[in-house]
Write a protein that holds these residues in place. Structure first.
Motif, PDB file in Angstrom:
ATOM      1  N   THR A  45    -119.247  64.504 -47.303  1.00  0.00           N
ATOM      2  CA  THR A  45    -119.944  63.217 -47.347  1.00  0.00           C
ATOM      3  C   THR A  45    -119.837  62.597 -48.731  1.00  0.00           C
ATOM      4  OG1 THR A  45    -121.518  64.075 -45.721  1.00  0.00           O
ATOM      5  CG2 THR A  45    -122.156  62.079 -46.901  1.00  0.00           C
ATOM      6  N   PHE A  46    -119.816  63.464 -49.756  1.00  0.00           N
ATOM      7  CA  PHE A  46    -119.729  63.006 -51.144  1.00  0.00           C
ATOM      8  C   PHE A  46    -118.587  63.728 -51.851  1.00  0.00           C
ATOM      9  CE2 PHE A  46    -124.227  62.838 -49.917  1.00  0.00           C
ATOM     10  CZ  PHE A  46    -124.499  61.499 -50.139  1.00  0.00           C
ATOM     11  N   ARG A  57    -120.755  61.802 -61.646  1.00  0.00           N
ATOM     12  CA  ARG A  57    -121.586  61.418 -60.509  1.00  0.00           C
ATOM     13  C   ARG A  57    -120.874  61.757 -59.201  1.00  0.00           C
ATOM     14  NH1 ARG A  57    -118.748  57.415 -62.609  1.00  0.00           N
ATOM     15  NH2 ARG A  57    -117.728  55.865 -61.291  1.00  0.00           N
ATOM     16  N   TYR A  58    -121.642  61.692 -58.130  1.00  0.00           N
ATOM     17  CA  TYR A  58    -121.088  61.808 -56.789  1.00  0.00           C
ATOM     18  C   TYR A  58    -120.882  60.408 -56.216  1.00  0.00           C
ATOM     19  CZ  TYR A  58    -121.909  66.822 -56.719  1.00  0.00           C
ATOM     20  OH  TYR A  58    -121.858  68.166 -56.993  1.00  0.00           O
ATOM     21  N   SER A  82    -119.350  58.188 -52.517  1.00  0.00           N
ATOM     22  CA  SER A  82    -119.061  58.306 -51.086  1.00  0.00           C
ATOM     23  C   SER A  82    -117.601  58.000 -50.771  1.00  0.00           C
ATOM     24  CB  SER A  82    -119.966  57.375 -50.276  1.00  0.00           C
ATOM     25  OG  SER A  82    -119.772  56.023 -50.682  1.00  0.00           O
ATOM     26  N   ASP A  90    -122.524  69.422 -48.571  1.00  0.00           N
ATOM     27  CA  ASP A  90    -121.987  68.101 -48.246  1.00  0.00           C
ATOM     28  C   ASP A  90    -120.913  67.659 -49.232  1.00  0.00           C
ATOM     29  OD1 ASP A  90    -123.998  67.759 -50.186  1.00  0.00           O
ATOM     30  OD2 ASP A  90    -125.341  66.790 -48.766  1.00  0.00           O
ATOM     31  N   GLU A 142    -126.588  67.431 -58.815  1.00  0.00           N
ATOM     32  CA  GLU A 142    -127.158  67.535 -57.480  1.00  0.00           C
ATOM     33  C   GLU A 142    -128.667  67.274 -57.520  1.00  0.00           C
ATOM     34  OE1 GLU A 142    -123.560  69.296 -58.266  1.00  0.00           O
ATOM     35  OE2 GLU A 142    -125.428  70.189 -58.994  1.00  0.00           O
ATOM     36  N   ALA A 143    -129.237  66.949 -56.362  1.00  0.00           N
ATOM     37  CA  ALA A 143    -130.657  66.574 -56.311  1.00  0.00           C
ATOM     38  C   ALA A 143    -131.596  67.775 -56.327  1.00  0.00           C
ATOM     39  CB  ALA A 143    -130.928  65.725 -55.064  1.00  0.00           C
ATOM     40  N   ASP A 144    -131.140  68.921 -55.818  1.00  0.00           N
ATOM     41  CA  ASP A 144    -132.027  70.078 -55.633  1.00  0.00           C
ATOM     42  C   ASP A 144    -131.292  71.339 -56.063  1.00  0.00           C
ATOM     43  OD1 ASP A 144    -133.678  72.111 -54.779  1.00  0.00           O
ATOM     44  OD2 ASP A 144    -134.005  71.298 -52.773  1.00  0.00           O
ATOM     45  N   VAL A 184    -125.517  68.321 -52.164  1.00  0.00           N
ATOM     46  CA  VAL A 184    -125.693  67.216 -53.107  1.00  0.00           C
ATOM     47  C   VAL A 184    -127.079  66.583 -52.994  1.00  0.00           C
ATOM     48  CG1 VAL A 184    -124.844  64.922 -53.774  1.00  0.00           C
ATOM     49  CG2 VAL A 184    -123.229  66.735 -53.151  1.00  0.00           C
ATOM     50  N   THR A 185    -127.551  66.327 -51.762  1.00  0.00           N
ATOM     51  CA  THR A 185    -128.780  65.550 -51.571  1.00  0.00           C
ATOM     52  C   THR A 185    -129.976  66.462 -51.371  1.00  0.00           C
ATOM     53  OG1 THR A 185    -128.309  65.398 -49.199  1.00  0.00           O
ATOM     54  CG2 THR A 185    -127.578  63.598 -50.597  1.00  0.00           C
TER      55      THR A 185
END
Length: 200
Positions: free
Chosen positions: A57-58, A68-69, A71, A101, A122-124, A199-200
């Protein structure tokens, strides 16, 4: 198959046999036809020594605007899906229901390297990063969660898989050099590194 643990990094030696490695190389070749390898610039304006592309997805990208990631591939197309053959490795070594992802593909030619860095876009950070080595040996260096201090190094061979999770998730790491021509997996030599990320 043996597992080394260095500073929280789980290094699974010989996780993939030669047949499995060849299947992954074929999957990467199909991926690269859709999303060609590029040599990105760092935010400081200097080109990286590795070439890269992504699937999922990314995709991870770097240029003068920063890390950065995105799309889409820099050429404008959407990233291709992560091949199932690669996702199966994630399933096997993590046992997690959540799948990545992004699969970042790094290609190391002779003389290429990757300086010590953290994977922190990454977010988490509770999700691990899984790294798959294919082709020539790479000298993997592991540091600390802050810059500086002592480091440890280990050679990663074709078929080795590294899981970076828990306390190791934000540890600095990098590839100092490759042992060009040490593997017969890739006809022209070099090293492929696949890193799977949530990533998310």
């Amino acid at each position: 198959m043996t597992c080394l643990e260095i500073r929280g990094f789980q290094i699974w030696k010989d996780n993939l046999d030669v047949a499995e490695q060849k299947v992954l190389v074929a999957a990467v070749r199909r991926l690269v036809k859709v999303a060609p390898l590029r040599q990105p610039d760092t935010p400081y304006g200097r080109p990286m020594s590795v070439r890269m592309t992504s699937a999922g997805t990314f995709g991870w990208h770097s240029d003068r605007r920063g890390y950065r990631y995105t799309s889409r591939h820099p050429d404008g197309m959407e990233w291709p899906a992560i091949p199932q053959e690669i996702l199966a490795i994630w399933d096997r070594v993590t046992g997690l229901a959540r799948r990545p992802d992004c699969c970042l593909v790094n290609w190391y030619d002779e003389g290429a390297r990757m300086g010590l860095h953290q994977d922190r876009d990454e977010a988490d950070f509770t999700w691990p990063v899984v790294s798959i080595s294919l082709g020539d040996d790479g000298l993997f260096r592991i540091g600390n969660q802050t810059r500086g201090g002592t480091t440890e190094s280990v050679w990663l061979a074709s078929g080795d898989v590294v899981v970076m999770g828990g306390g190791a998730r934000l540890t600095y790491h990098g590839i100092d050099r490759i042992r060009f021509g040490s593997s017969r997996l890739l006809s022209q030599g070099g090293r492929l590194n696949l890193t799977l990320r949530v990533v998310t």
